[in-house]
Design a protein around this motif. Structure first.
Motif, PDB file in Angstrom:
ATOM      1  N   SER A 140       0.827  -1.200   0.000  1.00  0.00           N
ATOM      2  CA  SER A 140       0.000   0.000   0.000  1.00  0.00           C
ATOM      3  C   SER A 140       0.862   1.251   0.000  1.00  0.00           C
ATOM      4  N   PHE A 141       1.881   1.266   0.829  1.00  0.00           N
ATOM      5  CA  PHE A 141       2.763   2.434   0.874  1.00  0.00           C
ATOM      6  C   PHE A 141       3.494   2.614  -0.451  1.00  0.00           C
ATOM      7  N   VAL A 142       3.949   1.527  -0.999  1.00  0.00           N
ATOM      8  CA  VAL A 142       4.644   1.613  -2.290  1.00  0.00           C
ATOM      9  C   VAL A 142       3.686   2.103  -3.371  1.00  0.00           C
ATOM     10  N   ALA A 143       2.455   1.600  -3.324  1.00  0.00           N
ATOM     11  CA  ALA A 143       1.466   2.027  -4.318  1.00  0.00           C
ATOM     12  C   ALA A 143       1.191   3.518  -4.192  1.00  0.00           C
ATOM     13  N   ALA A 144       1.066   3.993  -2.956  1.00  0.00           N
ATOM     14  CA  ALA A 144       0.834   5.426  -2.727  1.00  0.00           C
ATOM     15  C   ALA A 144       2.008   6.235  -3.257  1.00  0.00           C
ATOM     16  N   HIS A 145       3.202   5.801  -2.904  1.00  0.00           N
ATOM     17  CA  HIS A 145       4.414   6.437  -3.400  1.00  0.00           C
ATOM     18  C   HIS A 145       4.404   6.507  -4.930  1.00  0.00           C
ATOM     19  N   ASN A 146       4.174   5.381  -5.547  1.00  0.00           N
ATOM     20  CA  ASN A 146       4.191   5.323  -7.009  1.00  0.00           C
ATOM     21  C   ASN A 146       3.163   6.245  -7.633  1.00  0.00           C
ATOM     22  N   GLN A 147       1.990   6.239  -7.037  1.00  0.00           N
ATOM     23  CA  GLN A 147       0.898   7.030  -7.590  1.00  0.00           C
ATOM     24  C   GLN A 147       1.263   8.513  -7.585  1.00  0.00           C
ATOM     25  N   VAL A 148       1.770   8.996  -6.471  1.00  0.00           N
ATOM     26  CA  VAL A 148       2.142  10.405  -6.373  1.00  0.00           C
ATOM     27  C   VAL A 148       3.298  10.716  -7.329  1.00  0.00           C
ATOM     28  N   LEU A 149       4.248   9.804  -7.380  1.00  0.00           N
ATOM     29  CA  LEU A 149       5.400  10.009  -8.263  1.00  0.00           C
ATOM     30  C   LEU A 149       4.965  10.059  -9.724  1.00  0.00           C
ATOM     31  N   ARG A 150       4.122   9.122 -10.109  1.00  0.00           N
ATOM     32  CA  ARG A 150       3.640   9.080 -11.496  1.00  0.00           C
ATOM     33  C   ARG A 150       2.910  10.362 -11.852  1.00  0.00           C
ATOM     34  N   GLU A 151       2.024  10.786 -10.960  1.00  0.00           N
ATOM     35  CA  GLU A 151       1.247  12.011 -11.191  1.00  0.00           C
ATOM     36  C   GLU A 151       2.206  13.196 -11.375  1.00  0.00           C
ATOM     37  N   TRP A 152       3.203  13.242 -10.533  1.00  0.00           N
ATOM     38  CA  TRP A 152       4.186  14.328 -10.601  1.00  0.00           C
ATOM     39  C   TRP A 152       4.961  14.273 -11.918  1.00  0.00           C
ATOM     40  N   LEU A 153       5.335  13.059 -12.310  1.00  0.00           N
ATOM     41  CA  LEU A 153       6.097  12.913 -13.549  1.00  0.00           C
ATOM     42  C   LEU A 153       5.252  13.266 -14.762  1.00  0.00           C
ATOM     43  N   ARG A 154       3.989  12.889 -14.711  1.00  0.00           N
ATOM     44  CA  ARG A 154       3.089  13.211 -15.810  1.00  0.00           C
ATOM     45  C   ARG A 154       2.924  14.716 -15.956  1.00  0.00           C
ATOM     46  N   SER A 155       2.970  15.418 -14.841  1.00  0.00           N
ATOM     47  CA  SER A 155       2.864  16.880 -14.896  1.00  0.00           C
ATOM     48  C   SER A 155       4.165  17.513 -15.363  1.00  0.00           C
ATOM     49  N   GLY A 156       5.176  16.688 -15.613  1.00  0.00           N
ATOM     50  CA  GLY A 156       6.445  17.210 -16.077  1.00  0.00           C
ATOM     51  C   GLY A 156       7.345  17.697 -14.965  1.00  0.00           C
ATOM     52  N   GLY A 157       7.007  17.350 -13.740  1.00  0.00           N
ATOM     53  CA  GLY A 157       7.855  17.760 -12.620  1.00  0.00           C
ATOM     54  C   GLY A 157       7.724  19.234 -12.287  1.00  0.00           C
ATOM     55  N   ALA A 158       6.605  19.831 -12.705  1.00  0.00           N
ATOM     56  CA  ALA A 158       6.451  21.273 -12.518  1.00  0.00           C
ATOM     57  C   ALA A 158       6.061  21.615 -11.082  1.00  0.00           C
ATOM     58  N   THR A 159       5.021  20.965 -10.587  1.00  0.00           N
ATOM     59  CA  THR A 159       4.487  21.323  -9.279  1.00  0.00           C
ATOM     60  C   THR A 159       5.286  20.687  -8.149  1.00  0.00           C
ATOM     61  N   ASP A 160       5.043  21.153  -6.945  1.00  0.00           N
ATOM     62  CA  ASP A 160       5.669  20.574  -5.760  1.00  0.00           C
ATOM     63  C   ASP A 160       4.883  19.335  -5.345  1.00  0.00           C
ATOM     64  N   PRO A 161       5.508  18.170  -5.376  1.00  0.00           N
ATOM     65  CA  PRO A 161       4.760  16.929  -5.111  1.00  0.00           C
ATOM     66  C   PRO A 161       4.567  16.638  -3.628  1.00  0.00           C
ATOM     67  N   HIS A 162       5.185  17.422  -2.759  1.00  0.00           N
ATOM     68  CA  HIS A 162       5.182  17.031  -1.348  1.00  0.00           C
ATOM     69  C   HIS A 162       3.814  17.081  -0.677  1.00  0.00           C
ATOM     70  N   PRO A 163       2.993  18.076  -0.962  1.00  0.00           N
ATOM     71  CA  PRO A 163       1.650  18.034  -0.357  1.00  0.00           C
ATOM     72  C   PRO A 163       0.892  16.768  -0.734  1.00  0.00           C
ATOM     73  N   ALA A 164       0.931  16.412  -2.004  1.00  0.00           N
ATOM     74  CA  ALA A 164       0.233  15.202  -2.449  1.00  0.00           C
ATOM     75  C   ALA A 164       0.812  13.967  -1.773  1.00  0.00           C
ATOM     76  N   LEU A 165       2.127  13.957  -1.623  1.00  0.00           N
ATOM     77  CA  LEU A 165       2.755  12.818  -0.955  1.00  0.00           C
ATOM     78  C   LEU A 165       2.285  12.722   0.493  1.00  0.00           C
ATOM     79  N   ASP A 166       2.225  13.861   1.173  1.00  0.00           N
ATOM     80  CA  ASP A 166       1.757  13.861   2.562  1.00  0.00           C
ATOM     81  C   ASP A 166       0.359  13.281   2.659  1.00  0.00           C
ATOM     82  N   VAL A 167      -0.527  13.773   1.791  1.00  0.00           N
ATOM     83  CA  VAL A 167      -1.901  13.277   1.797  1.00  0.00           C
ATOM     84  C   VAL A 167      -1.929  11.775   1.581  1.00  0.00           C
ATOM     85  N   ALA A 168      -1.194  11.322   0.565  1.00  0.00           N
ATOM     86  CA  ALA A 168      -1.222   9.898   0.211  1.00  0.00           C
ATOM     87  C   ALA A 168      -0.685   9.045   1.352  1.00  0.00           C
ATOM     88  N   LEU A 169       0.422   9.466   1.931  1.00  0.00           N
ATOM     89  CA  LEU A 169       1.036   8.656   2.988  1.00  0.00           C
ATOM     90  C   LEU A 169       0.176   8.616   4.244  1.00  0.00           C
TER      91      LEU A 169
END
Lengths: 192, 192
Positions: A140-169
């Motif tokens: 589950s943790f790995v899936a959450a990690h991956n999901q946030v990372l993928r979303e961030w990568l899809r956005s081109g690395g523009a936004t700050d991914p940390h809020p989303a990571l906090d929520v997911a974790l």
DNA sequence: TGATGTCTGTCACTCAGTGCCACTATGGTT
DNA sequence: AACCATAGTGGCACTGAGTGACAGACATCA
């Protein structure tokens, strides 16, 4: 590595031979294979070191709350990707297209998951319920990690991914904590 | 395939060349590669067909409860392994020792997980919360599946794995259902 | 000057995987 | 009977990844 990435993005991964890379980098073929065990490894240089760091971190957190420790470990992995955005992005583009590389990426993610579940198993009673909880939690943790990372990568690395990571974790932590607590209690319950 | 498995168990995977296999099977090297895209594929013959069956099942369950459908899909995958115990066991022994094969196995598991999460995402609102829930749910079911399968394989395939599978799947279903329900409501909440 | 260790290049080799062509067997057609 | 289409197979040559063995370059230290 730089030569390899440039050639990969221009000619594609399969369209680039090791000879091409070494010619562009100005070294011999043999030297290449001394530094990279295989052609794939040019793209995944630091997975092992990150894995070691995660192991080290978990080894040092024998007294912290297990679920929290695993969440922090996931965060550690996440940071290692975010630390080098260009490289992570380039790798992401390649792994999306080339099946061999995607499989390789997946395999290394599985190794992370393994480390997390091993740690959890070591912190829990040796029951099959606890083993199940450990594996589900790690996944589950790995899936959450991956999901946030993928979303961030899809956005081109523009936004700050940390809020989303906090929520997911925290979402996963809230989900998993009772499961882990229940499986920890299981052993004392059987003693009663 | 029979020749390959026999040679693998005697000489090891890396110690066996395709020439060895074809010589033992009495066919030509060229014929081998017509039936198996690569040497690894001798060991994983039916993963694609199982994947198709799972896709088909999920495609047909557009009206059933999503979490239940995914649990049943996981059960479907499980059955495909249990159906041929000797082969699954032989494969298990090989994948434990040979890194390339383990990675390959992991990659195919990831494909299952992908199918499950795609299905869940299709059944949920298009929010990032729902996407997270879908991935965590798929990962959890796959983790549960793997855990029971591994346990069964470690026991040598002696016991009946179905009770353990039932426990694991219902545990995960109970865990995941509220998460999915919450993420489904999320969209109507934003409408209010 | 010589000894040692590290880094590198060259060469030859194995093996996986692919493309191309030729052969054979089978079944159906006229 | 001669003719064709087609599926399955083998042979051959080739590319490319990866490995082992050896030799030379270079820096360091005695």
């Amino acid at each position: 590595m730089r030569a390899a990435f440039e050639l990969f993005t221009v000619q594609g991964y399969e369209g680039t031979t090791v000879d091409d890379i070494t010619a562009a980098a100005g070294v011999s073929r043999r030297t290449f294979f001394r530094y990279f065990p295989s052609k794939e490894d040019v793209i995944f240089p630091d997975h092992d070191s990150v894995l070691d760091r995660v192991r080290w971190y978990l080894g040092a957190s024998a007294n912290t709350e297990p679920v929290f420790a695993v969440a922090e470990a996931a965060r550690l992995i996440f940071e290692s990707f975010v630390a080098t955005p260009e490289q992570t992005l380039a790798r992401y583009r390649l792994t999306r297209e080339v099946a061999v590389l995607r499989d390789r990426e997946v395999a290394s993610v599985a190794r992370y998951e393994r480390v997390l579940s091993d740690y959890l198993r070591s912190r829990l009673p040796k029951t099959s319920e606890a083993a199940l909880a450990a594996h589900v939690a790690a996944a589950s943790f790995v899936a959450a990690h991956n999901q946030v990372l993928r979303e961030w990568l899809r956005s081109g690395g523009a936004t700050d991914p940390h809020p989303a990571l906090d929520v997911a974790l925290t979402t996963v932590a809230d989900l998993i904590t009772p499961l882990i607590a229940r499986s920890s209690r299981q052993s004392s319950q059987s003693t009663v």
